[in-house]
Scaffold this motif. Sequence first.
Motif, PDB file in Angstrom:
ATOM      1  N   HIS A  76      20.471  11.079  62.414  1.00 19.01           N
ATOM      2  CA  HIS A  76      21.045   9.951  61.639  1.00 19.01           C
ATOM      3  C   HIS A  76      20.014   8.825  61.571  1.00 19.01           C
ATOM      4  CE1 HIS A  76      24.701   7.375  60.466  1.00 19.01           C
ATOM      5  NE2 HIS A  76      23.670   6.536  60.464  1.00 19.01           N
ATOM      6  N   HIS A  78      18.120   5.911  58.467  1.00 19.12           N
ATOM      7  CA  HIS A  78      18.081   5.408  57.080  1.00 19.12           C
ATOM      8  C   HIS A  78      16.619   5.184  56.701  1.00 19.12           C
ATOM      9  CE1 HIS A  78      22.466   4.391  56.955  1.00 19.12           C
ATOM     10  NE2 HIS A  78      22.275   4.464  58.267  1.00 19.12           N
ATOM     11  N   HIS A 231      29.523   7.231  57.912  1.00 22.04           N
ATOM     12  CA  HIS A 231      29.725   6.428  59.123  1.00 22.04           C
ATOM     13  C   HIS A 231      31.205   6.383  59.463  1.00 22.04           C
ATOM     14  CE1 HIS A 231      25.886   4.963  57.453  1.00 22.04           C
ATOM     15  NE2 HIS A 231      25.537   4.743  58.710  1.00 22.04           N
ATOM     16  N   HIS A 270      28.257   7.110  64.725  1.00 23.82           N
ATOM     17  CA  HIS A 270      28.866   6.113  65.616  1.00 23.82           C
ATOM     18  C   HIS A 270      30.111   6.597  66.367  1.00 23.82           C
ATOM     19  CE1 HIS A 270      25.734   3.624  64.186  1.00 23.82           C
ATOM     20  NE2 HIS A 270      26.123   3.823  62.930  1.00 23.82           N
ATOM     21  N   ASP A 321      19.393   5.964  64.185  1.00 19.33           N
ATOM     22  CA  ASP A 321      20.011   5.040  63.223  1.00 19.33           C
ATOM     23  C   ASP A 321      19.110   3.860  62.866  1.00 19.33           C
ATOM     24  OD1 ASP A 321      21.961   4.110  61.435  1.00 19.33           O
ATOM     25  OD2 ASP A 321      22.925   2.888  62.973  1.00 19.33           O
TER      26      ASP A 321
HETATM   27 ZN    ZN Z   1      23.661   4.588  59.833  1.00 22.13          ZN
END
Ligand code: ZN
Length: 435
Positions: A76, A78, A231, A270, A321
């Motif tokens: 995970h 970005h 998410h 998460h 993340d």
């Molecule tokens: Zn994220």
Amino acid sequence: MSQTVLRGRILTFTDAPRSAEDTDCVRYIVDGAIVIENGQIIAAGEYTEVGWSAPATSTVIDHRPHLITPGFIDPHIHFSQMQVIGSFGVQLLDWLNTYTFVEEQKFGDPEHASRIASLFFDEMIRHGTTTAAAYCTVHAASADAFFTEAKRRNMLMIGGKVMMDREAPRALTDTAQSGYDETRRLIRKWHGRGRALYAITPRFAITSTPEQLEAAGALAEEFPGCYVQTHLSENHDEIAFTQSLYPEAPDYTGVYEQFGLLGPRTLLGHCIHLSEREIEALAYTGSVAVFCPTSNLFLGSGLFDWQRLAEGGVRIAVATDVGGGTSYSMLRTFDEAYKVLQLNGQTLTPLLSFYMMTLGNARALSLSDRIGSIEPGQDADLVVLDAGATPAGALRMETVTSLSEELFVLQTMGDDRSIVETYVAGVGLKSRLAY
Ligand code: ZN
Ligand code: GUN
């Protein structure tokens, strides 16, 4: 076809270690050899056995005394947030509006997307990450830039264009129809091409209308080999807002459930504040809860309850993340994971950490038949680690007497400097980075 032989200490796993002393599922070879041909591992074992049996024409790369493990897997991240990481002072929803949605608009420019994609994969290689599941932006061209650059380096990468049709600036929204059409086109273009795999990516329930989540569910049904990434249950304000937008849903998880978005290829970032019902729904569908420790601490989101989810039968992965997360390094990430578990009265053993970075995350991505261990038939995605790469690390290593201690020092003190080399499909790429 020429062969490459890597010599060094080899560490790989066959299953999750159940305690600090559980070495049944650990394969550790002090003088080991990995024989690579055509990007794949064809043999691995004692140097005196498999190394000597390789043809005389093989190239031997001697990494002794360093440790060779499978490449790290980050499920995970970005890629569009490389210039968001380290943005000060707020929690999730303000962080998205103040920093992230501003930065992501720049990816409307394909040149910017290509530049950042190139720098992103440099950073992956620098930190020993050979596979990641990444969010692109709403722009289809950002996904093209991501996959084009991954292909150039022959990296096994999962990615997807973000789908979001509300609660974001106009320049960052698609529609239920255009999000569906563009995602479908990208899947047909990229999924299964070389080492690329596609993730259908509705950002989260807040930024998608019910129509868009329905379209995402239709895509998941049409393309069962694709992933779904989104998410879930990160922050209390996010959860309350989601419930107000989806008043009929039993809870946040129920929103994704009702649109057919849960399943064994669903990666849910998460999963911090889940009810018992939600845990049961995740376990029943085989969905994956992705623990993002540096992000959860940085955004003040909460402490992931590993034990509760594991006992509830939920599959778990661990990820950076970035850019809510604060490091590209899986070593730094597991350092923080250890501390989060400490605060919950739980223990993350070094063996379990290194299992998770490799085979554990590969299993969570249903990719353990290709990556995550050092076995014949696996892709030759590998990292070479040196716990003594810094003066402080070298000093600490003087007192280390076991593999577990070494792994814990790597995790606690290590970062990109600990990565001596990163092999992608048998090719050493870190040593080729320009800087
Ligand atoms: Zn994220
Ligand atoms: N929830 C929706 N989008 C994001 C994002 O970009 N980062 C994090 N941490 N949470 C999110």
